[in-house]
Design an enzyme around this catalytic site. Structure first.
Site, short mmCIF file in Angstrom:
data_model
loop_
_atom_site.label_atom_id
_atom_site.label_comp_id
_atom_site.label_asym_id
_atom_site.label_seq_id
_atom_site.Cartn_x
_atom_site.Cartn_y
_atom_site.Cartn_z
N LYS A 13 0.87 -1.19 0.00
CA LYS A 13 0.00 0.00 0.00
C LYS A 13 0.90 1.23 0.00
O LYS A 13 1.83 1.33 0.80
CB LYS A 13 -0.90 0.00 1.24
N THR A 58 -2.96 -5.67 0.43
CA THR A 58 -2.47 -4.30 0.64
C THR A 58 -3.36 -3.61 1.67
O THR A 58 -2.89 -2.76 2.42
CB THR A 58 -2.43 -3.49 -0.67
N HIS A 246 17.62 29.09 -11.02
CA HIS A 246 18.31 30.23 -11.60
C HIS A 246 17.63 31.55 -11.25
O HIS A 246 16.40 31.67 -11.32
CB HIS A 246 18.35 30.10 -13.13
#
Ligand SMILES: O=c1[nH]c(=O)c2[nH]c(=O)[nH]c2[nH]1
Length: 297
Positions: A13, A58, A246
């Site tokens: 999961k 899961t 930048h």
């Protein structure tokens, strides 16, 4: 029929959002995590035969993540270790896995009477990360942080790079250096005060960012790695993924104004992407525990 074999596989999961409040006293503590559990082992029959007798659901993994939070989190590393040991200990055919967490930062709100007992404000830009990798008898822990935004407004330059017909970038010895640090460091042992070391690595990363003139972000990453590996013998390797955010000096001359590095355009893209791993000499340059950890070279 074409013969097919099952290659690497894992399942579990992803991104279980767990918030644990410790409320033994009026002064509450909050631990806010995003946890992923992935099991590895013998899952051949699930893939080949549709037989799920080895498939720890899961959904069960998600429930276990919540149930284990009842005993407290403490540190993401310890919590993930407990989960990993549970799954590999409880189910014979689960021989390993990867348990990972992001932990979000909350700070107490400064209220009239001081830091508030149970009200919090999201803190900082960064998220703490932890990964526990288990493969048979091997357990490796990788701690880290992501999105730690830092900037220095001078003491950075970029000169001496090759010039070809496509080069337009002017050399500079005074620019802004800004990045959002994502770093992961690999421990060489598991009996560590994870919270204390995390706080100190964060401190050392920030202090070393400020320390020297930066000839390039690459060079500053080396300074940061050197400081961390020197201060922490329990760390064998640190990896960075850092955007060079930048900041371009805006041409104000059309308005009759000078601009000696005062007004910048902060471009969000494209950005340089500087990635590097630094290791203690003799350490494994391709340690198995990095497998399945995305976003690093
Ligand atoms: O610190 C830097 N590293 C680079 O590799 C690079 N390349 C570039 O255009 N500017 C910069 N800055």
């Amino acid at each position: 029929m074409t013969n097919i074999i099952l290659g690497k596989n894992q399942y579990g999961k992803a991104e279980v959002r767990v918030v644990r409040i410790t409320r033994d006293t009026d002064r509450h503590e909050i631990e806010d995590l995003n946890v992923t559990s992935q099991l590895r082992g013998d899952f051949d029959s699930a893939h080949f035969d549709g037989n799920n007798e080895h498939v720890v659901a899961t959904d069960t993994q998600k429930n276990t993540v919540f149930a284990f939070a009842k005993d407290g989190v403490g540190s993401p590393e310890e919590y993930l270790l407990r989960l990993g040991r549970h799954f590999t200990g409880e189910f014979d055919w689960v021989t390993g896995g990867r348990w990972a967490a992001e932990q979000y930062t909350w700070q107490r709100i400064e209220a009239e009477g001081g830091p508030h007992d149970h009200s919090f404000v999201a803190g900082g830009t960064e998220t703490r990360t932890a990964v526990v990798q288990i493969d048979g008898d091997d357990t490796t822990i990788i701690a880290g942080l992501q999105d730690l935004k830092v900037l220095k407004s001078t003491e950075s330059g970029f000169v001496g790079y090759p010039k070809d017909r496509y080069t337009t970038l002017p050399e500079t010895t005074d620019r802004i250096l800004a990045t959002s640090v994502t770093a992961k460091w690999r421990y060489n042992r598991n009996d560590i005060d994870f919270n204390e070391v995390y706080a100190d690595v964060r401190r050392v990363l920030l202090a070393s960012f400020t320390k020297n003139y930066s000839y390039a972000l690459q060079n500053t990453l080396y300074d940061m790695a050197q400081a961390v590996l020197e201060a922490h013998p329990e760390i064998d390797e640190i990896r960075f993924s850092t955007p060079n955010s930048h900041h371009f000096v805006v041409d104000l001359s059309p308005f009759g104004l000078e601009n000696p590095n005062e007004v910048f355009f902060a471009a969000d893209r494209p950005y340089g992407l500087i990635e590097a791993a630094f290791l203690r000499e003799g350490a494994d340059t391709d340690h198995w525990s990095w497998s399945g950890i995305a976003g690093f070279c």
